[in-house]
Design a protein around this motif. Structure first.
Motif, PDB file in Angstrom:
ATOM      1  N   ARG A 165      81.380  57.116  71.943  1.00 59.91           N
ATOM      2  CA  ARG A 165      81.612  57.713  69.774  1.00 59.91           C
ATOM      3  C   ARG A 165      80.525  56.707  69.434  1.00 59.91           C
ATOM      4  NH1 ARG A 165      84.892  53.283  71.442  1.00 59.91           N
ATOM      5  NH2 ARG A 165      84.698  51.627  70.086  1.00 59.91           N
ATOM      6  N   PHE A 166      80.107  56.811  68.578  1.00 55.88           N
ATOM      7  CA  PHE A 166      78.169  56.249  67.731  1.00 55.88           C
ATOM      8  C   PHE A 166      78.512  56.707  65.902  1.00 55.88           C
ATOM      9  CE2 PHE A 166      77.883  60.889  68.176  1.00 55.88           C
ATOM     10  CZ  PHE A 166      77.952  61.706  67.085  1.00 55.88           C
ATOM     11  N   SER A 167      78.260  55.353  65.523  1.00 55.87           N
ATOM     12  CA  SER A 167      79.010  55.139  64.094  1.00 55.87           C
ATOM     13  C   SER A 167      77.002  54.892  63.483  1.00 55.87           C
ATOM     14  CB  SER A 167      80.170  54.254  63.715  1.00 55.87           C
ATOM     15  OG  SER A 167      79.435  53.091  63.964  1.00 55.87           O
ATOM     16  N   MET A 168      77.055  55.095  61.792  1.00 48.18           N
ATOM     17  CA  MET A 168      76.479  55.304  61.252  1.00 48.18           C
ATOM     18  C   MET A 168      76.803  54.522  59.547  1.00 48.18           C
ATOM     19  SD  MET A 168      74.273  57.887  59.147  1.00 48.18           S
ATOM     20  CE  MET A 168      75.553  58.760  58.159  1.00 48.18           C
ATOM     21  N   GLU A 169      76.063  53.180  59.366  1.00 47.10           N
ATOM     22  CA  GLU A 169      76.477  52.428  58.606  1.00 47.10           C
ATOM     23  C   GLU A 169      75.596  52.618  57.121  1.00 47.10           C
ATOM     24  OE1 GLU A 169      76.845  47.857  57.601  1.00 47.10           O
ATOM     25  OE2 GLU A 169      78.067  48.348  58.785  1.00 47.10           O
ATOM     26  N   THR A 170      75.231  52.576  56.759  1.00 40.56           N
ATOM     27  CA  THR A 170      74.017  53.109  55.218  1.00 40.56           C
ATOM     28  C   THR A 170      74.062  52.214  55.025  1.00 40.56           C
ATOM     29  OG1 THR A 170      75.367  53.587  53.283  1.00 40.56           O
ATOM     30  CG2 THR A 170      74.452  55.278  55.113  1.00 40.56           C
ATOM     31  N   THR A 171      72.962  52.014  54.208  1.00 38.07           N
ATOM     32  CA  THR A 171      72.480  50.822  52.982  1.00 38.07           C
ATOM     33  C   THR A 171      73.586  50.637  51.322  1.00 38.07           C
ATOM     34  OG1 THR A 171      70.735  51.932  51.958  1.00 38.07           O
ATOM     35  CG2 THR A 171      70.022  50.669  53.570  1.00 38.07           C
ATOM     36  N   GLY A 172      73.421  49.379  50.881  1.00 37.69           N
ATOM     37  CA  GLY A 172      74.202  49.247  49.496  1.00 37.69           C
ATOM     38  C   GLY A 172      72.883  48.591  48.909  1.00 37.69           C
ATOM     39  N   HIS A 173      73.797  48.380  47.881  1.00 38.56           N
ATOM     40  CA  HIS A 173      72.676  47.517  46.678  1.00 38.56           C
ATOM     41  C   HIS A 173      72.261  46.434  47.722  1.00 38.56           C
ATOM     42  CE1 HIS A 173      73.982  50.598  43.569  1.00 38.56           C
ATOM     43  NE2 HIS A 173      75.292  50.157  44.137  1.00 38.56           N
ATOM     44  N   PHE A 174      73.436  45.628  47.721  1.00 37.46           N
ATOM     45  CA  PHE A 174      72.444  44.683  48.477  1.00 37.46           C
ATOM     46  C   PHE A 174      71.897  44.227  50.200  1.00 37.46           C
ATOM     47  CE2 PHE A 174      75.334  43.337  44.940  1.00 37.46           C
ATOM     48  CZ  PHE A 174      73.570  42.976  44.054  1.00 37.46           C
ATOM     49  N   ASP A 175      72.838  44.899  50.619  1.00 41.47           N
ATOM     50  CA  ASP A 175      72.790  45.342  52.420  1.00 41.47           C
ATOM     51  C   ASP A 175      71.712  46.072  52.407  1.00 41.47           C
ATOM     52  OD1 ASP A 175      72.518  45.174  54.777  1.00 41.47           O
ATOM     53  OD2 ASP A 175      74.621  45.994  55.089  1.00 41.47           O
ATOM     54  N   LEU A 176      70.357  46.256  52.374  1.00 44.95           N
ATOM     55  CA  LEU A 176      68.557  47.069  53.000  1.00 44.95           C
ATOM     56  C   LEU A 176      68.421  47.686  53.831  1.00 44.95           C
ATOM     57  CD1 LEU A 176      66.321  45.156  50.272  1.00 44.95           C
ATOM     58  CD2 LEU A 176      68.279  46.833  49.816  1.00 44.95           C
ATOM     59  N   GLU A 177      69.924  46.842  54.713  1.00 47.69           N
ATOM     60  CA  GLU A 177      69.779  47.610  56.538  1.00 47.69           C
ATOM     61  C   GLU A 177      70.644  48.577  56.413  1.00 47.69           C
ATOM     62  OE1 GLU A 177      69.326  44.157  58.891  1.00 47.69           O
ATOM     63  OE2 GLU A 177      67.499  43.699  58.534  1.00 47.69           O
ATOM     64  N   ALA A 178      69.971  49.417  57.183  1.00 44.91           N
ATOM     65  CA  ALA A 178      71.265  50.852  58.224  1.00 44.91           C
ATOM     66  C   ALA A 178      71.306  50.272  59.922  1.00 44.91           C
ATOM     67  CB  ALA A 178      71.610  52.275  57.919  1.00 44.91           C
ATOM     68  N   GLU A 179      72.704  50.841  59.781  1.00 45.69           N
ATOM     69  CA  GLU A 179      72.541  50.819  61.260  1.00 45.69           C
ATOM     70  C   GLU A 179      73.804  51.725  62.607  1.00 45.69           C
ATOM     71  OE1 GLU A 179      74.520  47.042  62.102  1.00 45.69           O
ATOM     72  OE2 GLU A 179      73.953  46.070  60.404  1.00 45.69           O
ATOM     73  N   LEU A 180      72.683  51.316  63.747  1.00 46.24           N
ATOM     74  CA  LEU A 180      73.282  53.015  63.928  1.00 46.24           C
ATOM     75  C   LEU A 180      73.784  51.997  65.323  1.00 46.24           C
ATOM     76  CD1 LEU A 180      73.777  56.067  64.840  1.00 46.24           C
ATOM     77  CD2 LEU A 180      71.708  55.523  66.140  1.00 46.24           C
ATOM     78  N   LYS A 181      75.301  52.168  65.377  1.00 48.77           N
ATOM     79  CA  LYS A 181      75.814  51.784  67.160  1.00 48.77           C
ATOM     80  C   LYS A 181      76.525  52.885  67.714  1.00 48.77           C
ATOM     81  CE  LYS A 181      77.593  47.650  65.049  1.00 48.77           C
ATOM     82  NZ  LYS A 181      79.141  47.018  64.696  1.00 48.77           N
ATOM     83  N   ILE A 182      75.770  52.863  69.342  1.00 52.25           N
ATOM     84  CA  ILE A 182      76.712  53.818  70.056  1.00 52.25           C
ATOM     85  C   ILE A 182      77.464  53.686  71.249  1.00 52.25           C
ATOM     86  CG2 ILE A 182      75.584  55.794  71.998  1.00 52.25           C
ATOM     87  CD1 ILE A 182      72.710  55.908  70.543  1.00 52.25           C
ATOM     88  N   TRP A 183      78.314  53.461  71.169  1.00 51.89           N
ATOM     89  CA  TRP A 183      79.303  53.317  72.309  1.00 51.89           C
ATOM     90  C   TRP A 183      79.489  54.082  73.656  1.00 51.89           C
ATOM     91  CZ3 TRP A 183      80.214  52.755  66.824  1.00 51.89           C
ATOM     92  CH2 TRP A 183      81.277  51.179  66.665  1.00 51.89           C
ATOM     93  N   VAL A 184      78.651  53.215  74.702  1.00 53.51           N
ATOM     94  CA  VAL A 184      78.460  53.521  75.917  1.00 53.51           C
ATOM     95  C   VAL A 184      79.773  53.406  77.150  1.00 53.51           C
ATOM     96  CG1 VAL A 184      76.383  54.267  77.827  1.00 53.51           C
ATOM     97  CG2 VAL A 184      75.651  53.958  75.178  1.00 53.51           C
ATOM     98  N   ARG A 185      79.973  54.651  77.553  1.00 56.04           N
ATOM     99  CA  ARG A 185      81.420  54.505  79.009  1.00 56.04           C
ATOM    100  C   ARG A 185      81.099  52.972  79.632  1.00 56.04           C
ATOM    101  NH1 ARG A 185      81.241  59.296  80.953  1.00 56.04           N
ATOM    102  NH2 ARG A 185      82.814  60.162  79.629  1.00 56.04           N
ATOM    103  N   GLY A 186      81.757  52.184  79.652  1.00 54.55           N
ATOM    104  CA  GLY A 186      81.395  51.161  80.705  1.00 54.55           C
ATOM    105  C   GLY A 186      80.899  49.808  80.251  1.00 54.55           C
ATOM    106  N   GLN A 187      80.180  50.098  78.887  1.00 57.49           N
ATOM    107  CA  GLN A 187      79.792  48.593  78.583  1.00 57.49           C
ATOM    108  C   GLN A 187      80.709  48.275  76.895  1.00 57.49           C
ATOM    109  OE1 GLN A 187      75.956  49.919  77.187  1.00 57.49           O
ATOM    110  NE2 GLN A 187      74.794  49.169  78.349  1.00 57.49           N
ATOM    111  N   VAL A 188      81.027  47.339  76.904  1.00 57.01           N
ATOM    112  CA  VAL A 188      81.974  46.727  75.523  1.00 57.01           C
ATOM    113  C   VAL A 188      81.217  46.257  74.580  1.00 57.01           C
ATOM    114  CG1 VAL A 188      83.573  44.278  76.049  1.00 57.01           C
ATOM    115  CG2 VAL A 188      83.265  45.080  77.495  1.00 57.01           C
TER     116      VAL A 188
END
Length: 124
Positions: free
Chosen positions: A76-99
């Motif tokens: 699975r993978f997820s994206m978190e966009t920027t907000g008014h006070f949080d100016l950084e967006a984040e991308l996360k990728i879950w890979v099988r076998g990694q916690v």
């Protein structure tokens, strides 16, 4: 604005043809780079077979780590966009076998949407 974007943590699209020649020793037979994005010195490279994460290390960036993730291993993978006070967006990728997921930080929403869309096109 590519150099400035890279320094600020914005992903910029890289030239797939020049990377194809640069990575001939890493790519398998018949493997083609389809899209690539640079984030500062690191890169996310989408080929027709896998995702390659390039992590340049050290002051000069001469030491390089290549992490290959077959698309079938992406759970699975997820994206978190920027907000008014949080100016950084984040991308996360879950890979099988990694916690823990692989994480990437972006400075704006525009580039993270491009990377997220490309990831969806290859992993789904």
């Amino acid at each position: 604005m590519g150099i400035l974007d890279s320094l600020l943590g914005n992903a910029s699209e890289s030239d797939a043809q020049s990377l194809q020649q640069e990575l001939t020793r890493v790519l398998g037979a018949g493997e083609q780079i389809q899209k690539a994005y640079a984030i500062f010195r690191d890169q996310l490279i989408f080929t027709n077979k896998r995702l390659i994460l390039v992590n340049k290390q050290g002051v000069t960036g001469k030491k390089v780590e290549y992490l290959s993730v077959p698309y079938r291993s992406i759970e699975r993978f997820s994206m978190e966009t920027t907000g008014h006070f949080d100016l950084e967006a984040e991308l996360k990728i879950w890979v099988r076998g990694q916690v823990e997921p692989l994480g990437f930080t972006f400075r704006n929403d525009t580039s993270i949407y491009d990377v997220y869309r490309t990831l969806g096109e290859h992993a789904l």
